[in-house]
Design a protein around this motif. Sequence first.
Motif, mmCIF file in Angstrom:
data_model
loop_
_atom_site.group_PDB
_atom_site.id
_atom_site.type_symbol
_atom_site.label_atom_id
_atom_site.label_comp_id
_atom_site.label_asym_id
_atom_site.label_seq_id
_atom_site.Cartn_x
_atom_site.Cartn_y
_atom_site.Cartn_z
ATOM 1 N N SER A 29 56.586 87.263 59.478
ATOM 2 C CA SER A 29 55.911 88.518 59.846
ATOM 3 C C SER A 29 54.396 88.402 59.681
ATOM 4 O O SER A 29 53.638 88.865 60.534
ATOM 5 N N ALA A 30 53.952 87.774 58.590
ATOM 6 C CA ALA A 30 52.522 87.613 58.354
ATOM 7 C C ALA A 30 51.877 86.764 59.442
ATOM 8 O O ALA A 30 50.762 87.049 59.885
ATOM 9 N N ALA A 31 52.594 85.722 59.882
ATOM 10 C CA ALA A 31 52.062 84.864 60.943
ATOM 11 C C ALA A 31 51.864 85.662 62.231
ATOM 12 O O ALA A 31 50.849 85.525 62.916
ATOM 13 N N VAL A 32 52.832 86.509 62.553
ATOM 14 C CA VAL A 32 52.732 87.320 63.773
ATOM 15 C C VAL A 32 51.597 88.327 63.644
ATOM 16 O O VAL A 32 50.787 88.484 64.566
ATOM 17 N N HIS A 33 51.518 89.005 62.499
ATOM 18 C CA HIS A 33 50.496 90.036 62.306
ATOM 19 C C HIS A 33 49.083 89.475 62.277
ATOM 20 O O HIS A 33 48.130 90.176 62.609
ATOM 21 N N GLY A 35 48.062 87.126 64.232
ATOM 22 C CA GLY A 35 47.754 86.578 65.548
ATOM 23 C C GLY A 35 48.346 85.198 65.768
ATOM 24 O O GLY A 35 48.132 84.574 66.791
ATOM 25 N N GLY A 36 49.122 84.704 64.830
ATOM 26 C CA GLY A 36 49.770 83.396 64.935
ATOM 27 C C GLY A 36 49.432 82.541 63.733
ATOM 28 O O GLY A 36 48.363 82.676 63.148
ATOM 29 N N GLY A 37 50.376 81.692 63.357
ATOM 30 C CA GLY A 37 50.139 80.809 62.224
ATOM 31 C C GLY A 37 51.330 79.906 61.988
ATOM 32 O O GLY A 37 52.412 80.126 62.537
ATOM 33 N N PHE A 38 51.125 78.887 61.174
ATOM 34 C CA PHE A 38 52.191 77.950 60.863
ATOM 35 C C PHE A 38 52.999 78.441 59.669
ATOM 36 O O PHE A 38 52.449 78.967 58.700
ATOM 37 N N VAL A 39 54.311 78.278 59.765
ATOM 38 C CA VAL A 39 55.234 78.583 58.685
ATOM 39 C C VAL A 39 56.036 77.316 58.402
ATOM 40 O O VAL A 39 56.578 76.709 59.327
ATOM 41 N N ASP A 40 56.072 76.894 57.138
ATOM 42 C CA ASP A 40 56.794 75.683 56.745
ATOM 43 C C ASP A 40 58.239 76.017 56.388
ATOM 44 O O ASP A 40 58.505 77.002 55.701
ATOM 45 N N VAL A 41 59.158 75.172 56.870
ATOM 46 C CA VAL A 41 60.584 75.326 56.604
ATOM 47 C C VAL A 41 61.116 73.978 56.139
ATOM 48 O O VAL A 41 60.765 72.944 56.709
ATOM 49 N N VAL A 42 61.990 74.005 55.113
ATOM 50 C CA VAL A 42 62.628 72.782 54.621
ATOM 51 C C VAL A 42 64.135 72.986 54.726
ATOM 52 O O VAL A 42 64.682 73.944 54.183
ATOM 53 N N SER A 43 64.823 72.079 55.427
ATOM 54 C CA SER A 43 66.270 72.185 55.602
ATOM 55 C C SER A 43 66.988 71.635 54.382
ATOM 56 O O SER A 43 66.381 70.964 53.552
ATOM 57 N N PRO A 44 68.304 71.870 54.261
ATOM 58 C CA PRO A 44 69.057 71.311 53.141
ATOM 59 C C PRO A 44 69.038 69.783 53.130
ATOM 60 O O PRO A 44 69.258 69.170 52.105
ATOM 61 N N MET A 45 68.771 69.162 54.276
ATOM 62 C CA MET A 45 68.704 67.708 54.363
ATOM 63 C C MET A 45 67.301 67.219 54.007
ATOM 64 O O MET A 45 66.977 66.069 54.182
ATOM 65 N N ALA A 47 64.553 67.935 55.552
ATOM 66 C CA ALA A 47 63.691 67.774 56.715
ATOM 67 C C ALA A 47 62.627 68.872 56.650
ATOM 68 O O ALA A 47 62.945 70.051 56.518
ATOM 69 N N HIS A 48 61.367 68.496 56.716
ATOM 70 C CA HIS A 48 60.264 69.444 56.630
ATOM 71 C C HIS A 48 59.709 69.691 58.026
ATOM 72 O O HIS A 48 59.397 68.747 58.748
ATOM 73 N N VAL A 49 59.594 70.973 58.389
ATOM 74 C CA VAL A 49 59.108 71.342 59.714
ATOM 75 C C VAL A 49 58.048 72.426 59.549
ATOM 76 O O VAL A 49 58.237 73.375 58.793
ATOM 77 N N SER A 50 56.936 72.291 60.247
ATOM 78 C CA SER A 50 55.920 73.342 60.316
ATOM 79 C C SER A 50 56.029 73.976 61.692
ATOM 80 O O SER A 50 55.877 73.305 62.713
ATOM 81 N N LEU A 51 56.292 75.270 61.716
ATOM 82 C CA LEU A 51 56.512 75.995 62.964
ATOM 83 C C LEU A 51 55.322 76.898 63.261
ATOM 84 O O LEU A 51 54.877 77.643 62.388
ATOM 85 N N LEU A 52 54.820 76.838 64.483
ATOM 86 C CA LEU A 52 53.756 77.747 64.903
ATOM 87 C C LEU A 52 54.424 79.019 65.411
ATOM 88 O O LEU A 52 55.155 79.005 66.399
ATOM 89 N N ILE A 53 54.191 80.114 64.713
ATOM 90 C CA ILE A 53 54.808 81.393 65.045
ATOM 91 C C ILE A 53 53.744 82.306 65.646
ATOM 92 O O ILE A 53 52.662 82.478 65.074
ATOM 93 N N THR A 54 54.054 82.873 66.813
ATOM 94 C CA THR A 54 53.145 83.805 67.481
ATOM 95 C C THR A 54 53.925 85.069 67.838
ATOM 96 O O THR A 54 55.130 85.164 67.593
#
Length: 91
Positions: A29-33, A35-45, A47-54
Amino acid sequence: MQSYRLTINDDWFYLSAEYNIAGLKSALSAAVHSGGGFVDVVSPMRAHVSLLITAHSMVKIETINAVDLPDINDATPVTGPQYLDDDYWLD
């Protein structure tokens, strides 16, 4: 026991039952509010992913059974299909 599957547009990511879903929702929500931003997610395996959320990102968080999570020792992918121009698959 429950776990989660995060879907961003057409890509999906499995999250463990211990994942801080409330914190993830706040970060998305903060990324959207802002104007866009990266959110980091780590899976149970791990795996680290940085997602650009708009504001145009389609986000879905599903509750799933933990038994439906891929096995760490299995070759099952932890993320959904990722491709460019429908011709090139990224693994």
